[in-house]
Design an enzyme around this catalytic site. Structure first.
Site, mmCIF file in Angstrom:
data_model
loop_
_atom_site.group_PDB
_atom_site.id
_atom_site.type_symbol
_atom_site.label_atom_id
_atom_site.label_comp_id
_atom_site.label_asym_id
_atom_site.label_seq_id
_atom_site.Cartn_x
_atom_site.Cartn_y
_atom_site.Cartn_z
ATOM 1 N N HIS A 13 -74.684 -90.992 -64.601
ATOM 2 C CA HIS A 13 -74.943 -92.443 -64.722
ATOM 3 C C HIS A 13 -75.168 -92.738 -66.208
ATOM 4 O O HIS A 13 -76.258 -92.516 -66.733
ATOM 5 C CB HIS A 13 -76.180 -92.840 -63.903
ATOM 6 C CG HIS A 13 -76.429 -94.316 -63.889
ATOM 7 N ND1 HIS A 13 -76.641 -95.026 -62.723
ATOM 8 C CD2 HIS A 13 -76.512 -95.232 -64.892
ATOM 9 C CE1 HIS A 13 -76.837 -96.301 -63.010
ATOM 10 N NE2 HIS A 13 -76.773 -96.450 -64.326
ATOM 11 N N HIS A 15 -74.343 -95.451 -69.607
ATOM 12 C CA HIS A 15 -73.833 -96.689 -70.213
ATOM 13 C C HIS A 15 -73.365 -96.385 -71.628
ATOM 14 O O HIS A 15 -74.178 -96.001 -72.467
ATOM 15 C CB HIS A 15 -74.923 -97.764 -70.254
ATOM 16 C CG HIS A 15 -75.414 -98.152 -68.893
ATOM 17 N ND1 HIS A 15 -74.825 -99.146 -68.146
ATOM 18 C CD2 HIS A 15 -76.409 -97.651 -68.120
ATOM 19 C CE1 HIS A 15 -75.448 -99.255 -66.982
ATOM 20 N NE2 HIS A 15 -76.416 -98.356 -66.929
ATOM 21 N N LEU A 16 -72.079 -96.559 -71.857
ATOM 22 C CA LEU A 16 -71.541 -96.293 -73.204
ATOM 23 C C LEU A 16 -71.233 -97.570 -73.979
ATOM 24 O O LEU A 16 -70.938 -97.501 -75.163
ATOM 25 C CB LEU A 16 -70.276 -95.431 -73.116
ATOM 26 C CG LEU A 16 -70.474 -93.958 -72.756
ATOM 27 C CD1 LEU A 16 -69.122 -93.250 -72.703
ATOM 28 C CD2 LEU A 16 -71.398 -93.258 -73.743
ATOM 29 N N ARG A 17 -71.255 -98.739 -73.286
ATOM 30 C CA ARG A 17 -70.924 -100.022 -73.939
ATOM 31 C C ARG A 17 -69.497 -99.987 -74.507
ATOM 32 O O ARG A 17 -68.710 -99.121 -74.154
ATOM 33 C CB ARG A 17 -71.933 -100.369 -75.051
ATOM 34 C CG ARG A 17 -73.398 -100.173 -74.695
ATOM 35 C CD ARG A 17 -73.824 -100.951 -73.482
ATOM 36 N NE ARG A 17 -75.289 -100.920 -73.323
ATOM 37 C CZ ARG A 17 -75.908 -101.180 -72.187
ATOM 38 N NH1 ARG A 17 -75.234 -101.487 -71.100
ATOM 39 N NH2 ARG A 17 -77.224 -101.154 -72.122
ATOM 40 N N ASN A 41 -70.539 -102.018 -66.455
ATOM 41 C CA ASN A 41 -71.132 -103.346 -66.698
ATOM 42 C C ASN A 41 -70.948 -103.806 -68.143
ATOM 43 O O ASN A 41 -71.908 -104.092 -68.850
ATOM 44 C CB ASN A 41 -72.615 -103.379 -66.288
ATOM 45 C CG ASN A 41 -73.487 -102.411 -67.068
ATOM 46 O OD1 ASN A 41 -73.010 -101.368 -67.542
ATOM 47 N ND2 ASN A 41 -74.762 -102.733 -67.206
ATOM 48 N N LYS A 96 -69.137 -99.052 -58.602
ATOM 49 C CA LYS A 96 -70.562 -99.331 -58.778
ATOM 50 C C LYS A 96 -70.888 -100.739 -58.313
ATOM 51 O O LYS A 96 -70.293 -101.707 -58.772
ATOM 52 C CB LYS A 96 -70.916 -99.190 -60.272
ATOM 53 C CG LYS A 96 -72.339 -99.605 -60.638
ATOM 54 C CD LYS A 96 -73.367 -98.610 -60.165
ATOM 55 C CE LYS A 96 -74.785 -99.111 -60.432
ATOM 56 N NZ LYS A 96 -75.182 -98.997 -61.832
ATOM 57 N N HIS A 135 -76.873 -99.955 -57.421
ATOM 58 C CA HIS A 135 -78.148 -100.285 -58.072
ATOM 59 C C HIS A 135 -78.992 -100.947 -56.990
ATOM 60 O O HIS A 135 -78.832 -102.138 -56.719
ATOM 61 C CB HIS A 135 -77.927 -101.234 -59.265
ATOM 62 C CG HIS A 135 -79.189 -101.568 -59.994
ATOM 63 N ND1 HIS A 135 -79.386 -101.276 -61.331
ATOM 64 C CD2 HIS A 135 -80.336 -102.146 -59.564
ATOM 65 C CE1 HIS A 135 -80.600 -101.673 -61.686
ATOM 66 N NE2 HIS A 135 -81.201 -102.218 -60.630
ATOM 67 N N HIS A 169 -80.363 -94.080 -59.917
ATOM 68 C CA HIS A 169 -81.652 -94.069 -60.633
ATOM 69 C C HIS A 169 -82.840 -94.399 -59.721
ATOM 70 O O HIS A 169 -83.536 -95.383 -59.920
ATOM 71 C CB HIS A 169 -81.632 -94.997 -61.849
ATOM 72 C CG HIS A 169 -80.974 -96.330 -61.656
ATOM 73 N ND1 HIS A 169 -81.293 -97.178 -60.622
ATOM 74 C CD2 HIS A 169 -79.996 -96.938 -62.351
ATOM 75 C CE1 HIS A 169 -80.546 -98.261 -60.719
ATOM 76 N NE2 HIS A 169 -79.750 -98.140 -61.760
ATOM 77 N N ASP A 241 -78.891 -92.769 -66.954
ATOM 78 C CA ASP A 241 -79.010 -94.220 -67.116
ATOM 79 C C ASP A 241 -79.353 -94.566 -68.567
ATOM 80 O O ASP A 241 -80.042 -95.547 -68.832
ATOM 81 C CB ASP A 241 -80.037 -94.837 -66.149
ATOM 82 C CG ASP A 241 -79.883 -96.346 -66.051
ATOM 83 O OD1 ASP A 241 -78.832 -96.871 -66.452
ATOM 84 O OD2 ASP A 241 -80.829 -97.008 -65.572
ATOM 85 N N HIS A 245 -79.454 -100.496 -76.317
ATOM 86 C CA HIS A 245 -79.425 -101.890 -76.766
ATOM 87 C C HIS A 245 -79.801 -101.860 -78.242
ATOM 88 O O HIS A 245 -80.625 -101.033 -78.640
ATOM 89 C CB HIS A 245 -80.465 -102.738 -76.017
ATOM 90 C CG HIS A 245 -80.164 -102.933 -74.563
ATOM 91 N ND1 HIS A 245 -79.319 -103.913 -74.097
ATOM 92 C CD2 HIS A 245 -80.587 -102.265 -73.468
ATOM 93 C CE1 HIS A 245 -79.247 -103.856 -72.771
ATOM 94 N NE2 HIS A 245 -80.007 -102.850 -72.361
ATOM 95 N N ALA A 257 -83.441 -104.721 -70.825
ATOM 96 C CA ALA A 257 -83.822 -103.541 -70.033
ATOM 97 C C ALA A 257 -82.899 -102.374 -70.345
ATOM 98 O O ALA A 257 -81.679 -102.535 -70.372
ATOM 99 C CB ALA A 257 -83.743 -103.882 -68.546
HETATM 100 C C1 NCD Z 1 -78.859 -100.966 -67.743
HETATM 101 C C2 NCD Z 1 -78.073 -101.579 -68.893
HETATM 102 O O1 NCD Z 1 -78.684 -101.926 -69.910
HETATM 103 O O2 NCD Z 1 -76.850 -101.692 -68.788
HETATM 104 N N1 NCD Z 1 -80.250 -101.251 -67.938
HETATM 105 C C3 NCD Z 1 -81.290 -100.579 -67.391
HETATM 106 O O3 NCD Z 1 -82.421 -101.006 -67.576
HETATM 107 N N2 NCD Z 1 -81.120 -99.484 -66.713
HETATM 108 C C4 NCD Z 1 -78.336 -101.474 -66.456
HETATM 109 C C5 NCD Z 1 -78.858 -100.742 -65.250
HETATM 110 O O4 NCD Z 1 -78.471 -99.608 -64.974
HETATM 111 O O5 NCD Z 1 -79.698 -101.311 -64.557
HETATM 112 ZN ZN ZN Z 2 -77.576 -98.038 -65.345
#
Ligand code: NCD
Ligand code: ZN
Length: 336
Positions: A13, A15-17, A41, A96, A135, A169, A241, A245, A257
């Site tokens: 899980h 997030h690479l943006r 996302n 997802k 999620h 998560h 996860d 940011h 978040a």
């Molecule tokens: C994630 C994100 O920033 O893309 N944020 C997080 O708090 N985990 C999204 C997610 O997995 O809920």
């Molecule tokens: Zn996530």
């Protein structure tokens, strides 16, 4: 000196943006992991084959010559049907599902969980053998959102018995208990939810870099998570996860978040498992379980971790990692 050698570690899980952020964070995961399940996302979210291929290409460009497989996901839409998904099945590792508006960039997610409304898409996924990652949070009180979602997980698990459903998560004892009630329910657990509780986030001075969705819960929840992670329960897989940011979005009146853990994940996990005398289970938690559950054949990689301390940088690019500026007890000695 104590050491542990991991073969083909996986982060299920991540997030690479995209853009500049992708170029900053992707090499960090690609260096120490063999592969990762890439969350869809983005803005806009990854919702078709072309976007999926373009995103995969961007990731491959960002990681340069590291050996790393991005396992791609699509952002769930109830409109997906067999004809849409079938030609993509080979390129997809999972889909997802986000409840609408529950977390970062999830506005286009699902509102209300009507099994009949979801049936065409979920039956198609079930038939095609495409796992569904969820999620799992309702729109309720923040500490109860995941607990309230457990009946929805169970309803889906019963309605689609051949569909692999991954509770992403997980943060509560209730989710841990649900795991063993349904053969087709699986879970990922993050590093930070094994380490912190709500007290660490908001019990003293507010610590925005520990704020994430789902929010860290109570000590007894963390204990339940630790128990199944440390024993490497076969249906439990590591998913960081890691959700970067930029600093200005975290240190702000409206804090985004997400906890950025990718660069410290393996050393911190080794330290945690060593502290509990469970190093021998780390391979299963951070690789083998995911390989078996998802039937993956990741590229070969051998990561040697040792109990030599590592000083964590204050920032990677413009992102503040977990343990910024602190020392952790373990480090990566070599990657082959
Ligand atoms: C994630 C994100 O920033 O893309 N944020 C997080 O708090 N985990 C999204 C997610 O997995 O809920
Ligand atoms: Zn996530």
């Amino acid at each position: 000196m104590t050491e542990v050698i991991l073969h083909q570690p996986l982060d299920m899980h991540l997030h690479l943006r995209d853009g500049e952020m992708l170029r900053t964070v992707a090499p960090l995961s690609a260096h120490s992991f063999s592969g990762a399940l890439i969350m869809p996302n983005l803005v806009p979210p990854v919702t078709d084959g072309q976007m999926l291929r373009d995103y995969r290409q961007q990731i491959l460009e960002a990681i340069g010559d590291e050996t790393f497989e991005p396992y791609m996901t699509l952002f769930f839409k109830p409109e997906y049907d067999f004809d849409f998904l079938a030609p993509l099945a080979e390129e997809l590792t999972a889909v997802k599902l986000y409840p609408a508006g529950i977390t970062t960039n999830s506005e286009g997610g699902v509102s209300g969980f009507d099994v009949e409304e979801l049936r065409p898409a979920l039956s198609a996924m079930s038939e095609l053998g495409i796992p569904l990652c969820i999620h799992g949070e309702t729109g309720g009180f923040v500490m109860d959102r995941e607990k309230e979602f457990v009946p929805i997980y169970e309803e889906l698990a019963v309605a689609f018995p051949d569909l692999m459903i991954v509770m992403e998560h997980i943060t509560t004892a209730e989710s841990v208990e649900a795991l063993d009630r349904h053969p087709n329910l699986y879970a990922t657990i993050t590093l930070h939810h094994l380490l912190i509780t709500l007290d660490d986030v908001a019990g003293g001075m507010l610590r925005p870099h520990l704020f994430c969705k789902p929010i860290a819960k109570r000590p007894e929840d963390r204990e339940a998570l630790l128990r199944v992670a440390l024993e490497a329960h076969p249906k439990v897989m590591f998913g960081s996860d890691s959700a970067p940011h930029p600093r200005h979005a975290k240190e702000a009146p409206g804090c985004a978040a997400g906890v950025f853990t990718a660069p410290v994940a393996l050393p911190a996990l080794a330290e945690l498992f060593a502290r509990h005398g469970k190093l021998e289970n780390l391979q299963r938690f951070v690789g083998t379980n995911a390989q078996e559950n998802y039937e993956l054949d990741p590229p070969k990689k051998k990561v040697r971790l040792v109990d030599t301390p590592m000083k964590v940088p204050e920032k990677y690019g413009d992102v503040v990692p977990l343990f910024a500026g602190e020392e952790i007890g373990w480090s990566i000695a070599s990657v082959e």
